[in-house]
Design a protein around this motif. Sequence first.
Motif, short mmCIF file in Angstrom:
data_model
loop_
_atom_site.label_atom_id
_atom_site.label_comp_id
_atom_site.label_asym_id
_atom_site.label_seq_id
_atom_site.Cartn_x
_atom_site.Cartn_y
_atom_site.Cartn_z
N UNK A 200 0.82 -1.21 0.00
CA UNK A 200 0.00 0.00 0.00
C UNK A 200 0.86 1.26 0.00
N UNK A 201 0.61 2.09 -0.99
CA UNK A 201 1.13 3.46 -1.07
C UNK A 201 -0.06 4.31 -1.49
N UNK A 202 -0.27 5.44 -0.87
CA UNK A 202 -1.46 6.25 -1.11
C UNK A 202 -1.55 6.75 -2.54
N UNK A 203 -0.41 7.07 -3.14
CA UNK A 203 -0.42 7.62 -4.50
C UNK A 203 0.92 7.37 -5.16
N UNK A 204 1.02 7.68 -6.45
CA UNK A 204 2.24 7.39 -7.20
C UNK A 204 3.42 8.23 -6.73
N UNK A 205 3.17 9.44 -6.26
CA UNK A 205 4.27 10.28 -5.77
C UNK A 205 4.91 9.65 -4.54
N UNK B 82 -2.70 4.62 -23.52
CA UNK B 82 -2.48 5.69 -22.55
C UNK B 82 -2.24 5.04 -21.19
N UNK B 83 -1.25 5.59 -20.47
CA UNK B 83 -0.96 5.15 -19.11
C UNK B 83 -1.17 6.36 -18.20
N UNK B 84 -2.10 6.23 -17.26
CA UNK B 84 -2.48 7.36 -16.42
C UNK B 84 -2.33 7.00 -14.95
N UNK B 85 -1.71 7.92 -14.20
CA UNK B 85 -1.70 7.87 -12.74
C UNK B 85 -2.46 9.10 -12.26
N UNK B 86 -3.63 8.93 -11.68
CA UNK B 86 -4.36 10.04 -11.07
C UNK B 86 -3.85 10.18 -9.64
N UNK B 87 -3.51 11.41 -9.25
CA UNK B 87 -2.95 11.63 -7.92
C UNK B 87 -3.66 12.78 -7.23
N UNK B 88 -4.26 12.47 -6.10
CA UNK B 88 -4.94 13.48 -5.30
C UNK B 88 -6.30 13.87 -5.84
N UNK B 89 -7.00 14.66 -5.05
CA UNK B 89 -8.36 15.08 -5.39
C UNK B 89 -8.43 15.80 -6.73
N UNK B 90 -7.56 16.78 -6.96
CA UNK B 90 -7.59 17.54 -8.21
C UNK B 90 -7.18 16.69 -9.39
N UNK B 91 -6.40 15.64 -9.15
CA UNK B 91 -5.98 14.74 -10.22
C UNK B 91 -7.01 13.68 -10.53
N UNK B 92 -8.10 13.64 -9.78
CA UNK B 92 -9.17 12.68 -10.05
C UNK B 92 -8.98 11.32 -9.39
#
Length: 116
Positions: A47-52, A84-94
């Motif tokens: 578990x990691x919260x996001x890609x960053x 397409x490869x997408x990482x959405x990160x955080x609220x503004x990133x979807x």
Amino acid sequence: MTTDCLFCRIAAGEIPATVVRETDTTLAFRDIGPKAPVHILVIPKAHYADVATLAQDDPGLAGAVLATAAVVAETEGLLVDGFRLIFNTGEYGGQEVFHAHAHVLGGAPLGPMVAG
């Protein structure tokens, strides 16, 4: 594993998913609400919260997620026409599920990167 995390529970086998590839550290499975003919999610099992956070804390695992995404794209026949490869990160990133994950999308023209 975070017990309230949907993707942790999928990685643990507690929630079923249509798995297309699994390694010791990653899991790739079909999105239940696909946005393209091919829509596969690739997650680190840890578990990691996001890609960053993933990239900062474990660059090797971040690379493994990318490697799994590349194999999935090839296996799904997306290399010729593209994907397409997408990482959405955080609220503004979807980001909707706060467990790092990549979306592998393809199988048809995908349109503009950002709508609106």
